[in-house]
Design a protein around this motif. Structure first.
Motif, PDB file in Angstrom:
ATOM      1  N   TYR A 134      21.319   3.710  23.425  1.00 40.88           N
ATOM      2  CA  TYR A 134      21.105   3.700  21.972  1.00 40.88           C
ATOM      3  C   TYR A 134      22.259   4.416  21.259  1.00 40.88           C
ATOM      4  N   PRO A 135      23.470   3.895  21.375  1.00 40.30           N
ATOM      5  CA  PRO A 135      24.620   4.608  20.799  1.00 40.30           C
ATOM      6  C   PRO A 135      24.547   4.788  19.294  1.00 40.30           C
ATOM      7  N   VAL A 136      23.885   3.871  18.595  1.00 34.02           N
ATOM      8  CA  VAL A 136      23.806   3.941  17.138  1.00 34.02           C
ATOM      9  C   VAL A 136      22.627   4.786  16.677  1.00 34.02           C
ATOM     10  N   HIS A 137      21.587   4.894  17.508  1.00 30.26           N
ATOM     11  CA  HIS A 137      20.345   5.520  17.075  1.00 30.26           C
ATOM     12  C   HIS A 137      20.022   6.834  17.770  1.00 30.26           C
ATOM     13  N   LYS A 159       9.665   1.861  21.750  1.00 33.17           N
ATOM     14  CA  LYS A 159       8.737   0.742  21.904  1.00 33.17           C
ATOM     15  C   LYS A 159       9.075  -0.401  20.950  1.00 33.17           C
ATOM     16  N   LEU A 160       9.455  -0.036  19.736  1.00 33.75           N
ATOM     17  CA  LEU A 160       9.815  -1.063  18.758  1.00 33.75           C
ATOM     18  C   LEU A 160      11.142  -1.734  19.101  1.00 33.75           C
ATOM     19  N   HIS A 161      12.029  -0.981  19.751  1.00 38.30           N
ATOM     20  CA  HIS A 161      13.377  -1.475  20.061  1.00 38.30           C
ATOM     21  C   HIS A 161      13.694  -1.177  21.525  1.00 38.30           C
ATOM     22  N   PRO A 162      13.169  -1.968  22.460  1.00 40.03           N
ATOM     23  CA  PRO A 162      13.472  -1.745  23.882  1.00 40.03           C
ATOM     24  C   PRO A 162      14.977  -1.773  24.118  1.00 40.03           C
ATOM     25  N   PRO A 163      15.451  -1.106  25.163  1.00 44.10           N
ATOM     26  CA  PRO A 163      16.904  -1.009  25.385  1.00 44.10           C
ATOM     27  C   PRO A 163      17.619  -2.343  25.400  1.00 44.10           C
ATOM     28  N   LYS A 164      17.014  -3.380  25.967  1.00 44.01           N
ATOM     29  CA  LYS A 164      17.696  -4.668  26.037  1.00 44.01           C
ATOM     30  C   LYS A 164      17.899  -5.287  24.659  1.00 44.01           C
ATOM     31  N   ALA A 165      17.116  -4.829  23.660  1.00 43.22           N
ATOM     32  CA  ALA A 165      17.253  -5.361  22.311  1.00 43.22           C
ATOM     33  C   ALA A 165      18.214  -4.538  21.469  1.00 43.22           C
ATOM     34  N   GLU A 166      18.615  -3.381  21.977  1.00 43.23           N
ATOM     35  CA  GLU A 166      19.520  -2.517  21.222  1.00 43.23           C
ATOM     36  C   GLU A 166      20.890  -3.171  21.140  1.00 43.23           C
TER      37      GLU A 166
END
Length: 262
Positions: free
Chosen positions: A137-140, A243-250
């Motif tokens: 999650y580099p941005v978050h 949960k809202l943003h699983p790693p694969k969706a990041e």
């Protein structure tokens, strides 16, 4: 309150109710940003609630309790106090912590004598591996270790605590120092947030301000009640974001992104 068990029992009556009835706390306040060489800024209003049920079982031990709770809290426009849906083009992720449970065993609770009032203090420093590691999650993510400080104060009248009621009226204050919230998308930019709130124990959930009850009813109506049974682990804003943003969706690191955002 001459022993840790007696002090914890008084705290339990202040924070919840010994008879297992649901207890609602409501609070309101503000969130301030801080960063090196930048002025402090009031970035959000903040308003929330916690619905709790205190239980005791043979597995907990003598004088121990389990506090079963759900808590919801909402980021507000700092001036209009309206619930925000976006901030600087970022979708706002409000607090939906289910559960937010605690196990209490007798310990030396810090107590201050304020004359006709008693103040119970809970100061909780936190440091553990972040659910949002920078590599995923580099941005978050602000870092690979989540660090925060939560300071609670619960105030009750000495005369009420001297009585035999399972629950006593109370007010509270809460201060929290934390990293940037994940949905603010500030990466590893130095700085963070300070929450400063105050609130009280309500007579019932029906006393929560109407607009907050309406928002809960429209999004997660289960937050009007405490959990019925113990579950774990607890939810936090960081685990909920994951949960809202699983790693694969990041999204991948943006070209030229340095971890700093305006």
């Amino acid at each position: 309150m001459t022993t840790p068990a007696e002090t914890l029992r008084s705290l339990a009556r202040t924070r919840a109710s010994l008879d297992g009835e649901e207890v609602t706390y409501w609070w309101t306040g503000d969130v301030y940003s801080w960063a090196p060489d930048e002025p402090y800024e009031r970035v959000f209003g903040f308003e929330g609630l916690n619905v709790a049920r205190l239980v005791q079982g043979p597995e907990d031990g003598q004088g121990a309790y389990r506090l079963l709770t759900r808590e919801a809290a909402f980021y507000l426009d700092p001036d209009s106090r309206e619930i925000l849906e976006t901030w600087r083009d970022q979708p706002v992720v409000h607090v939906w912590n289910d559960p937010a449970n605690q196990k209490w065993r007798p310990f030396p609770v810090p107590v201050a004598d304020l004359g006709d009032q008693v103040c119970f203090s809970l100061e909780i420093p936190l440091a553990y591996p972040s659910p949002l590691p920078v590599a995923e999650y580099p941005v978050h993510s602000s870092g690979d270790t989540y660090k925060a400080l939560e300071c609670f104060q619960f105030f009750a009248r000495r005369a009420d605590l001297a009585g035999g009621a399972p629950s006593v009226p109370a007010t509270m204050s809460w201060t929290r120092m934390s990293p940037w919230l994940p949905w603010m998308a500030r990466g590893q930019r130095p700085g963070g947030l300070t929450f400063q709130c105050r609130g009280r124990k309500l007579g019932s959930y029906a006393e929560v301000p109407g607009r907050i009850r309406a928002y809960v009813a429209g999004h997660h109506p289960e937050f009007a009640h405490a959990p019925e049974t113990w579950t774990e682990p607890n939810e936090t804003s960081w685990t909920y974001f994951r949960k809202l943003h699983p790693p694969k969706a990041e999204s991948r690191r943006e070209p030229g992104f340095t971890g700093r955002r305006p």
